[in-house]
Design an enzyme around this catalytic site. Sequence first.
Site, PDB file in Angstrom:
ATOM      1  N   GLU A  57      -3.532   0.263  -9.163  1.00 28.45           N
ATOM      2  CA  GLU A  57      -2.482   1.250  -9.401  1.00 28.45           C
ATOM      3  C   GLU A  57      -1.239   0.469  -9.811  1.00 28.45           C
ATOM      4  O   GLU A  57      -0.800  -0.419  -9.069  1.00 28.45           O
ATOM      5  CB  GLU A  57      -2.179   2.035  -8.118  1.00 28.45           C
ATOM      6  CG  GLU A  57      -3.214   3.076  -7.761  1.00 28.45           C
ATOM      7  CD  GLU A  57      -2.840   3.872  -6.506  1.00 28.45           C
ATOM      8  OE1 GLU A  57      -3.045   5.085  -6.496  1.00 28.45           O
ATOM      9  OE2 GLU A  57      -2.352   3.266  -5.521  1.00 28.45           O
ATOM     10  N   SER A  82       0.831  -1.208   0.000  1.00 27.94           N
ATOM     11  CA  SER A  82       0.000   0.000   0.000  1.00 27.94           C
ATOM     12  C   SER A  82       0.860   1.250   0.000  1.00 27.94           C
ATOM     13  O   SER A  82       0.361   2.331  -0.278  1.00 27.94           O
ATOM     14  CB  SER A  82      -0.869   0.037   1.259  1.00 27.94           C
ATOM     15  OG  SER A  82      -1.681  -1.081   1.327  1.00 27.94           O
ATOM     16  N   ASN A 113      -3.937   6.077  -1.609  1.00 31.35           N
ATOM     17  CA  ASN A 113      -3.703   6.118  -0.158  1.00 31.35           C
ATOM     18  C   ASN A 113      -3.162   7.450   0.315  1.00 31.35           C
ATOM     19  O   ASN A 113      -3.369   7.838   1.467  1.00 31.35           O
ATOM     20  CB  ASN A 113      -2.772   4.984   0.262  1.00 31.35           C
ATOM     21  CG  ASN A 113      -3.527   3.667   0.279  1.00 31.35           C
ATOM     22  OD1 ASN A 113      -4.743   3.658   0.440  1.00 31.35           O
ATOM     23  ND2 ASN A 113      -2.828   2.579   0.091  1.00 31.35           N
ATOM     24  N   HIS A 138      -0.952  -2.562  -7.201  1.00 27.46           N
ATOM     25  CA  HIS A 138      -1.698  -2.242  -5.986  1.00 27.46           C
ATOM     26  C   HIS A 138      -3.195  -2.421  -6.215  1.00 27.46           C
ATOM     27  O   HIS A 138      -3.848  -1.576  -6.827  1.00 27.46           O
ATOM     28  CB  HIS A 138      -1.366  -0.805  -5.564  1.00 27.46           C
ATOM     29  CG  HIS A 138      -1.959  -0.423  -4.253  1.00 27.46           C
ATOM     30  ND1 HIS A 138      -2.386   0.842  -3.966  1.00 27.46           N
ATOM     31  CD2 HIS A 138      -2.208  -1.165  -3.149  1.00 27.46           C
ATOM     32  CE1 HIS A 138      -2.873   0.873  -2.746  1.00 27.46           C
ATOM     33  NE2 HIS A 138      -2.776  -0.336  -2.225  1.00 27.46           N
TER      34      HIS A 138
END
Length: 283
Positions: free
Chosen positions: A152, A119, A190, A140
């Site tokens: 991602e 992450s 994130n 991701h």
Amino acid sequence: MDFRKIGVVGAGTMGNGISQAFAVAGFDVVMTDVAQAQLERANTAISASLDRLVKKDKMSAGEKAQALARIRASTELAAVRDCELVLEAATENLELKLKIFRQLDELAAPQAVIASNTSSISITRLAAATKHPERVIGMHFFNPVPVMALIELIRGLQTSPETYGAVEALAKRIGKSPVQVKNSPGFVVNRLLCPMINEAVFALAEGLASAEQIDEAMKLGANHPIGPLALADLIGLDVELAVMQVLYEGFKDPKYRPAPLLAEMVEAGYLGRKTKRGFFSYA
Ligand code: NAD
């Protein structure tokens, strides 16, 4: 690069969803974990998730059985030896991931792609632990993997255009929508999402409103489908804390300091849905 067999390292919340996504798309999957109990839990979760698709007529019972049969579970990392792509989805911890990357570098074929579902950890740093950093990339996924469309795709400084292109095509083959992102703490989603959740924890600790009220306000006021604290429970409070620590250390900016209540919840072992208790309770 022709991908047929995919290795998944770590069969927790993400690893089991990722294994399911590849198996449903027709790939052979080797799912590994250090904990046998996690592999059993993952098999049960995948079966239950496919059952829901069968019930909704999105898949036949035969297709479910075929997808399950494509997944082999093992507690031995070496079981991924002949995979063309190995995706690491183990606990969010730099030292652990560096160790796994070094092991995979020894085990996997020199032409294999090694990807991480991290992450927040630097793909450039993980790549530097291998002899073929140009074949390392971030993939991701988002939770729950079978439902969420985004991946991602994180390019480390060393990631080659060939690796990127092959993995982008692979992401599309499993029905996902890849977005290219540079390597940077927290990437895009994130970087924006985790500080919002962290701020919700500060608001809760300050007594600004109850957990229910904070979530209700964000659902009704910002049109979010789920409130930030329920989302934290879904992501896992340990994962949320780890991301905030990476943002804080990566940018050295106090705006990313983790909320003390978040750290304390993690100390107590209240990690969210996976421990049946977080900001909310799950029977
Ligand atoms: P989790 O705690 O549910 O699962 C992690 C698994 O890794 C556990 O089953 C553990 O036994 C296993 N593990 C630990 N050490 C291992 C080793 N040496 N070899 C093999 N397996 C090992 O965590 P998770 O939520 O699935 O997160 C996994 C990764 O995915 C993390 O890097 C996390 O940042 C990332 N991620 C999580 C989310 C999320 O919403 N939870 C979303 C995107 C990415």
